[in-house]
Each structure stands twice: as structure tokens, then as C-alpha cells.
Design an enzyme around this catalytic site. Structure first.
Site, PDB file in Angstrom:
ATOM      1  N   GLY A  89       0.848  -1.192   0.000  1.00  0.00           N
ATOM      2  CA  GLY A  89       0.000   0.000   0.000  1.00  0.00           C
ATOM      3  C   GLY A  89       0.881   1.239   0.000  1.00  0.00           C
ATOM      4  O   GLY A  89       1.882   1.287  -0.723  1.00  0.00           O
ATOM      5  N   ALA A 122       5.117  -2.231  -0.095  1.00  0.00           N
ATOM      6  CA  ALA A 122       5.480  -1.390   1.051  1.00  0.00           C
ATOM      7  C   ALA A 122       6.024  -2.223   2.205  1.00  0.00           C
ATOM      8  O   ALA A 122       6.909  -1.783   2.942  1.00  0.00           O
ATOM      9  CB  ALA A 122       4.268  -0.587   1.520  1.00  0.00           C
ATOM     10  N   HIS A 158       8.796  -2.812  -7.208  1.00  0.00           N
ATOM     11  CA  HIS A 158       8.050  -2.500  -8.444  1.00  0.00           C
ATOM     12  C   HIS A 158       8.950  -1.845  -9.496  1.00  0.00           C
ATOM     13  O   HIS A 158       8.493  -0.990 -10.264  1.00  0.00           O
ATOM     14  CB  HIS A 158       6.879  -1.548  -8.162  1.00  0.00           C
ATOM     15  CG  HIS A 158       5.850  -2.063  -7.213  1.00  0.00           C
ATOM     16  ND1 HIS A 158       4.921  -3.024  -7.537  1.00  0.00           N
ATOM     17  CD2 HIS A 158       5.596  -1.737  -5.915  1.00  0.00           C
ATOM     18  CE1 HIS A 158       4.146  -3.261  -6.496  1.00  0.00           C
ATOM     19  NE2 HIS A 158       4.541  -2.497  -5.502  1.00  0.00           N
ATOM     20  N   GLU A 193       8.951  -6.454 -10.506  1.00  0.00           N
ATOM     21  CA  GLU A 193       7.826  -7.273 -10.062  1.00  0.00           C
ATOM     22  C   GLU A 193       8.084  -8.736 -10.411  1.00  0.00           C
ATOM     23  O   GLU A 193       8.654  -9.053 -11.451  1.00  0.00           O
ATOM     24  CB  GLU A 193       6.531  -6.769 -10.696  1.00  0.00           C
ATOM     25  CG  GLU A 193       6.159  -5.389 -10.197  1.00  0.00           C
ATOM     26  CD  GLU A 193       4.784  -4.954 -10.643  1.00  0.00           C
ATOM     27  OE1 GLU A 193       4.215  -5.598 -11.539  1.00  0.00           O
ATOM     28  OE2 GLU A 193       4.285  -3.957 -10.095  1.00  0.00           O
TER      29      GLU A 193
END
Length: 232
Positions: A89, A122, A158, A193
Site C-alpha cells: 500500500g 510497502a 516495483h 515485479e
């Protein structure tokens, strides 16, 4: 011995939420998969703690996920946890809440004492030295960017290489170069990713579907292949 599984993202391509890493998590936890997993949902700004808890439980097909917000004494919950999980998040919100409830030291002590830790996005970012190489917007300001330090270097989850089509801002490489110009003694590990770190003690193994890139000040970017191990 310190054990951690740090996942760049909750999904890989079109695999769906946590599907690409569900097996990794189960293997990482081993017999502890059957015990209660302490889940920290604070990064999930667009969902309630209860909604996030249920989503993770559904996707992992586990009845053992229990969110830390259900405990009156959160520090005791961390201390007594069989394993700890932090979801993705907004990293700024996540770290701010960890400071608010004074949980950073408790989590770090637990992991240093052998409690397995896993997290994605996160949750991987805050496992690094600081959260200064997050991709997130600073919608709140934590008291400090200093994070858990389970992985003693910077993490950029990411990671996407190069310029996005029709985007005229900086690439991720350029942003990380800026960070290193200001923080010349740091190293940044960029995790595409589908990639993950498996940490056992002072050894880290690259897992998943993509190599990890290591950025250092005024050095060529180095590639760490899937299956490689290095000391931390």
C-alpha cells in the site's frame, strides 16, 4: 537466525493477488503456516483493516491471518507472534503508523530473535534501511524515514526500467541516480515485479521471475541473477 521473505509486489503480470508467491510463502513458513500469522495492514489506505485482513486470508486460503489492530497490546502481539506479515500500500502511511504505535523496535527485535517476517511492496520497502526509495506519494510524513533494517540496504520495489511511453518525467534509473548523488554511501537494490529476497541470517538469495539490479554511486549498474546469493 534472522529469516525474511521480501516480495517486490503482490502480483506478477496477470497472475492475480498473491497467487505467484503463495507457494513461496508456505514454503518459507514451513510448519508455522499452521499457526497464527500476525498481519500488519496499515499501508492499505483504500481499504479498512478488516477488509485487508480478509483479502489476505482469502487469497492465501488461510484461516490463521490475524490483524494487529485486533490486539489491545500491539507490542505484546509482535513479541508473541509466530510469524509477522506486512502488506503493501502506501509506505508513508505504513511507516507513520509503525512509529505512531512504537512498533519498529519490537518488530526488529522479534525478527532478529528468529521470528519469520514476510511482506510485499510497502512491506518489503520498510524492511530495508529507510523508505527513501519508495515509489509512493508522501500523503503523510513519518517522524523519520528510518525503517526496519532487516535488509540493511535500500530497496526499490516495483522496479520498471526505462521511460514509460509518453511519459516525460524521470525514469526510475534517473530517480535512483538522484538518490545516490545525495546519499553517496548507500546502495539501492531495485526489485522488478515477480522478484523476491529470501534472507537467512546474513545471506540473501534472489528468487522469482526477474533479476535484481544493484545501484551504487558512480558505478555501473550490476545485475544479480535469480538463484544468486550474497552476504548482507
Amino acid at each position: 537466525m534472522k529469516r525474511a521473505l521480501l516480495l517486490s509486489a503482490s502480483s506478477y503480470k496477470d497472475s492475480g493477488y498473491l497467487n505467484h508467491c503463495k507457494g513461496w510463502i508456505k514454503e518459507f513458513l514451513g510448519d508455522l503456516w499452521k499457526d497464527e500469522i500476525l498481519f500488519i495492514p496499515f499501508a492499505g489506505v483504500r481499504r479498512t483493516n478488516e477488509q485487508y485482513e480478509q483479502k489476505v486470508a482469502d487469497c492465501l486460503e488461510s484461516n490463521n491471518i490475524r490483524s494487529i489492530h485486533r490486539f489491545v497490546d500491539m507490542k505484546a502481539a509482535v513479541k508473541n507472534a509466530k510469524s509477522i506479515c506486512i502488506g503493501g500500500g502506501n509506505t508513508f502511511v505504513l511507516l507513520n503508523e509503525l512509529y505512531k504505535f512504537d512498533l519498529l523496535g519490537a518488530i526488529k527485535d522479534a525478527v532478529d530473535s528468529g521470528t519469520p517476517y514476510f511482506g510485499w511492496s510497502a512491506g518489503a520497502n520498510v524492511a530495508g534501511k529507510t523508505m527513501m526509495t519508495t515509489n509512493d506519494m508522501p500523503i503523510v510524513f513519518p517522524p523519520s524515514p528510518v525503517a526496519l533494517g532487516i535488509f540493511p540496504y535500500q530497496i526499490n520495489p516495483h522496479f520498471i526500467s526505462g521511460k514509460i511511453s509518453n511519459h516525460n518525467g524521470e525514469s526510475r534509473e534517473e530517480r535512483l541516480e538522484e538518490f545516490l548523488i545525495v546519499n553517496q554511501n548507500d546502495s539501492v537494490y531495485a526489485m522488478p515485479e515477480g522478484s523476491a529476497f529470501l534472507i537467512n541470517g546474513n545471506e540473501c538469495e534472489v528468487m522469482g521471475h526477474a533479476d535484481v539490479l544493484k545501484f551504487e554511486y558512480k558505478k555501473e549498474i550490476s545485475r544479480i541473477a535469480v538463484g544468486s546469493k550474497f552476504k548482507i
